[in-house]
Design an enzyme around this catalytic site. Structure first.
Site, PDB file in Angstrom:
ATOM      1  N   LYS A  34       0.581  -1.085   0.114  1.00  0.00           N
ATOM      2  CA  LYS A  34      -0.217  -0.376  -0.523  1.00  0.00           C
ATOM      3  C   LYS A  34       1.088   1.134  -0.506  1.00  0.00           C
ATOM      4  O   LYS A  34       1.968   1.011   0.568  1.00  0.00           O
ATOM      5  CB  LYS A  34      -1.033   0.206   1.298  1.00  0.00           C
ATOM      6  CG  LYS A  34      -0.046  -0.090   2.640  1.00  0.00           C
ATOM      7  CD  LYS A  34      -1.446  -0.020   3.628  1.00  0.00           C
ATOM      8  CE  LYS A  34      -0.548  -0.689   4.495  1.00  0.00           C
ATOM      9  NZ  LYS A  34      -0.774  -0.935   5.936  1.00  0.00           N
ATOM     10  N   ARG A 147      -9.835  -1.236  16.043  1.00  0.00           N
ATOM     11  CA  ARG A 147     -10.215   0.047  14.674  1.00  0.00           C
ATOM     12  C   ARG A 147     -10.716  -1.083  13.661  1.00  0.00           C
ATOM     13  O   ARG A 147     -11.984  -0.055  13.312  1.00  0.00           O
ATOM     14  CB  ARG A 147      -8.728  -0.189  14.404  1.00  0.00           C
ATOM     15  CG  ARG A 147      -8.723   0.477  13.308  1.00  0.00           C
ATOM     16  CD  ARG A 147      -7.046   1.286  12.199  1.00  0.00           C
ATOM     17  NE  ARG A 147      -6.794  -0.289  11.894  1.00  0.00           N
ATOM     18  CZ  ARG A 147      -5.659  -0.087  11.753  1.00  0.00           C
ATOM     19  NH1 ARG A 147      -4.469   0.575  11.378  1.00  0.00           N
ATOM     20  NH2 ARG A 147      -4.878  -1.221  10.755  1.00  0.00           N
ATOM     21  N   TYR A 270      14.211  30.665   7.274  1.00  0.00           N
ATOM     22  CA  TYR A 270      13.464  31.786   7.384  1.00  0.00           C
ATOM     23  C   TYR A 270      13.308  31.153   8.742  1.00  0.00           C
ATOM     24  O   TYR A 270      13.461  30.160   9.150  1.00  0.00           O
ATOM     25  CB  TYR A 270      12.313  30.453   6.762  1.00  0.00           C
ATOM     26  CG  TYR A 270      11.785  30.712   5.196  1.00  0.00           C
ATOM     27  CD1 TYR A 270      11.492  32.312   4.907  1.00  0.00           C
ATOM     28  CD2 TYR A 270      12.090  29.534   4.462  1.00  0.00           C
ATOM     29  CE1 TYR A 270      11.727  32.094   3.667  1.00  0.00           C
ATOM     30  CE2 TYR A 270      11.899  29.654   3.564  1.00  0.00           C
ATOM     31  CZ  TYR A 270      11.373  31.013   2.213  1.00  0.00           C
ATOM     32  OH  TYR A 270      11.593  30.965   1.539  1.00  0.00           O
ATOM     33  N   MET A 318      11.144  24.780   1.595  1.00  0.00           N
ATOM     34  CA  MET A 318      10.718  23.796   0.955  1.00  0.00           C
ATOM     35  C   MET A 318      11.272  22.885  -0.384  1.00  0.00           C
ATOM     36  O   MET A 318      11.024  21.571  -0.657  1.00  0.00           O
ATOM     37  CB  MET A 318       8.970  24.309  -0.551  1.00  0.00           C
ATOM     38  CG  MET A 318       8.723  23.083  -1.148  1.00  0.00           C
ATOM     39  SD  MET A 318       7.180  24.099  -3.086  1.00  0.00           S
ATOM     40  CE  MET A 318       6.149  25.241  -1.566  1.00  0.00           C
TER      41      MET A 318
HETATM   42  C1  PLP Z   1      -0.092  -1.975   6.933  1.00  0.00           C
HETATM   43  C2  PLP Z   1      -0.670  -3.352   6.916  1.00  0.00           C
HETATM   44  C3  PLP Z   1      -0.084  -4.872   7.327  1.00  0.00           C
HETATM   45  C4  PLP Z   1       1.954  -4.678   7.425  1.00  0.00           C
HETATM   46  O1  PLP Z   1       2.072  -4.256   8.137  1.00  0.00           O
HETATM   47  P1  PLP Z   1       3.650  -3.207   8.488  1.00  0.00           P
HETATM   48  O2  PLP Z   1       3.707  -2.884  10.120  1.00  0.00           O
HETATM   49  O3  PLP Z   1       4.072  -2.562   7.575  1.00  0.00           O
HETATM   50  O4  PLP Z   1       4.543  -4.953   8.549  1.00  0.00           O
HETATM   51  C5  PLP Z   1      -0.286  -5.968   6.685  1.00  0.00           C
HETATM   52  N1  PLP Z   1      -1.788  -6.452   7.751  1.00  0.00           N
HETATM   53  C6  PLP Z   1      -2.495  -4.955   7.469  1.00  0.00           C
HETATM   54  C7  PLP Z   1      -4.014  -5.411   7.566  1.00  0.00           C
HETATM   55  C8  PLP Z   1      -2.130  -3.945   6.945  1.00  0.00           C
HETATM   56  O5  PLP Z   1      -2.641  -2.956   7.226  1.00  0.00           O
END
Ligand code: PLP
Length: 374
Positions: A34, A147, A270, A318
């Site tokens: 992701k 969650r 800055y 930036m």
């Molecule tokens: C992001 C995620 C992972 C991976 O998490 P890491 O800590 O980066 O290994 C695994 N399972 C779910 C459901 C996630 O959302």
């Protein structure tokens, strides 16, 4: 001269994946990619890992579509499932695995199945719907993260309804740890016990371990592990994991675009927040918050130039940041500056800035160039 560039080391990535497989030898691998594969560039990471893993996990349907567009034809898991009916229909036509974590998703799926069955009843020439396929559902169970996921007491009812649903090919159980990086908290043991209790009556594939679970909870690897950050040689907490044999995959680097003589008492940047206590040389580095390097970085956070750590001084802007090279510095315009990598671990940088490793890598912006090496 390089502007802000993320150099991605393919052999380190494959090495880390091999290490993960040896840590969880009896589990299948759902590589979580992701957020643009944690900022490392999704299509390149996919092509490196595809021969080594059993599935890819993503958080948004757009990410799943991107993976399929690379030509990858294997399993893709939507880790939060579909968000609405439109996404569900894409899930069914593209044959993604989907998590179901709540009642609303179950109802949408059942509705779609009814419509699909009604279509099937019609003669071939009357059918309007696109081609849908039954998919694998990963039923998400809340074992203590609180969650996403259904309560353990709801599992039996959800399971029955899923088994009865024409668009469900198979059901697997999934959950998530909330404190797997805290070895003495006593909480993960409880989550494992809950998960095992819930799963016991069912003959299903199970998954609960992400990176910390893979590293520290051998007894919770089950059928599928879901590594994310450790694939990139980055720790899920503050302690580096290079001691465990992982290799940092990304080197974030840029260049010195100016080296300036600077007098004691003069400020830099800055807000004139930092004033040099002594005569020195200031290096200007071509990376800033427009590249994703945090603006609130405190003074003294290190960067690596010509093999030595030098402190960031003044405010990160930036497109640039300023570093105190020291009066004796021989550094020149064009010299490489490493923000993190093998010689300056991201864990040290994240600790200095006060953020987690995950945040540093996922916040890199598209302006950062990526370069893939082996
Ligand atoms: C992001 C995620 C992972 C991976 O998490 P890491 O800590 O980066 O290994 C695994 N399972 C779910 C459901 C996630 O959302």
């Amino acid at each position: 001269m390089k502007p802000a560039t993320a150099i991605i080391n393919g052999s380190a990535l494959r090495h880390n994946m091999q290490l993960i497989k040896s840590l969880a030898p009896h589990s299948k691998i759902c590589a979580v990619v992701k957020a643009n594969a944690y900022g490392q560039g999704i299509s390149q990471i996919i092509s490196q890992l595809a021969p080594m893993v059993d599935a890819f996990g993503v958080a948004r349907i757009k990410e799943a579509l991107t993976i399929q567009e690379t030509g990858y034809a294997g399993k893709i898991v939507l880790l939060e499932g579909f968000f609405d009916k439109e996404e569900l229909l894409k899930t069914l036509s593209r044959r993604f695995d989907t998590v179901i974590h709540c009642f609303e998703q179950l109802e949408l799926l059942e509705q779609a199945a009814n419509e699909w069955l009604a279509e099937q009843q019609k003669g071939f020439w009357q059918r309007k719907t696109k081609l849908y396929f039954p998919v694998t559902v990963w039923l998400k169970i809340d074992t203590g993260m609180h969650r996403l996921g259904i309560h353990p007491v709801q599992v039996a009812a959800f399971y029955q309804r899923l088994k009865a649903c024409a668009l469900v090919e198979s059901v697997q159980f999934i959950s998530h740890f909330s404190r797997a990086d805290e070895l003495d908290a006593g909480y993960t043991e409880k989550q494992i016990a809950t998960f095992e209790d819930v799963c016991r009556p069912y003959d299903v594939q199970r998954s609960i371990a992400a990176s910390s679970g893979i590293l520290y909870w051998q007894n919770a690897h089950y059928d599928w592990v879901r590594p994310g950050i450790i694939m990139h040689g980055i720790s899920p907490h503050e302690q580096p994991i290079t001691e465990l044999g992982f290799k940092p995959v990304m080197t974030l680097c840029s260049s010195l675009i100016a080296v300036r003589t600077h007098h004691a008492g003069e400020p830099v940047g800055y807000g004139a927040g930092w004033i040099s206590p002594k005569d020195t040389k200031i290096g200007v580095v071509a990376i800033g918050y427009g590249d994703g390097y945090p603006r609130n970085t405190p003074e003294g956070t290190p960067v690596l130039i010509n093999g030595r750590k030098v402190p960031i001084v003044g405010r990160v802007s930036m497109d640039m940041m300023t570093v105190d090279l020291g009066a004796e510095s021989q550094d020149k315009v064009g010299d490489e500056v490493i923000l993190w990598g093998e010689e300056l671990l991201i864990e040290e940088v994240a600790a200095a800035i006060g953020v987690i490793n995950y945040e540093l890598i996922t916040k890199l912006t598209p302006r950062v160039l990526t370069e893939y090496r082996d």
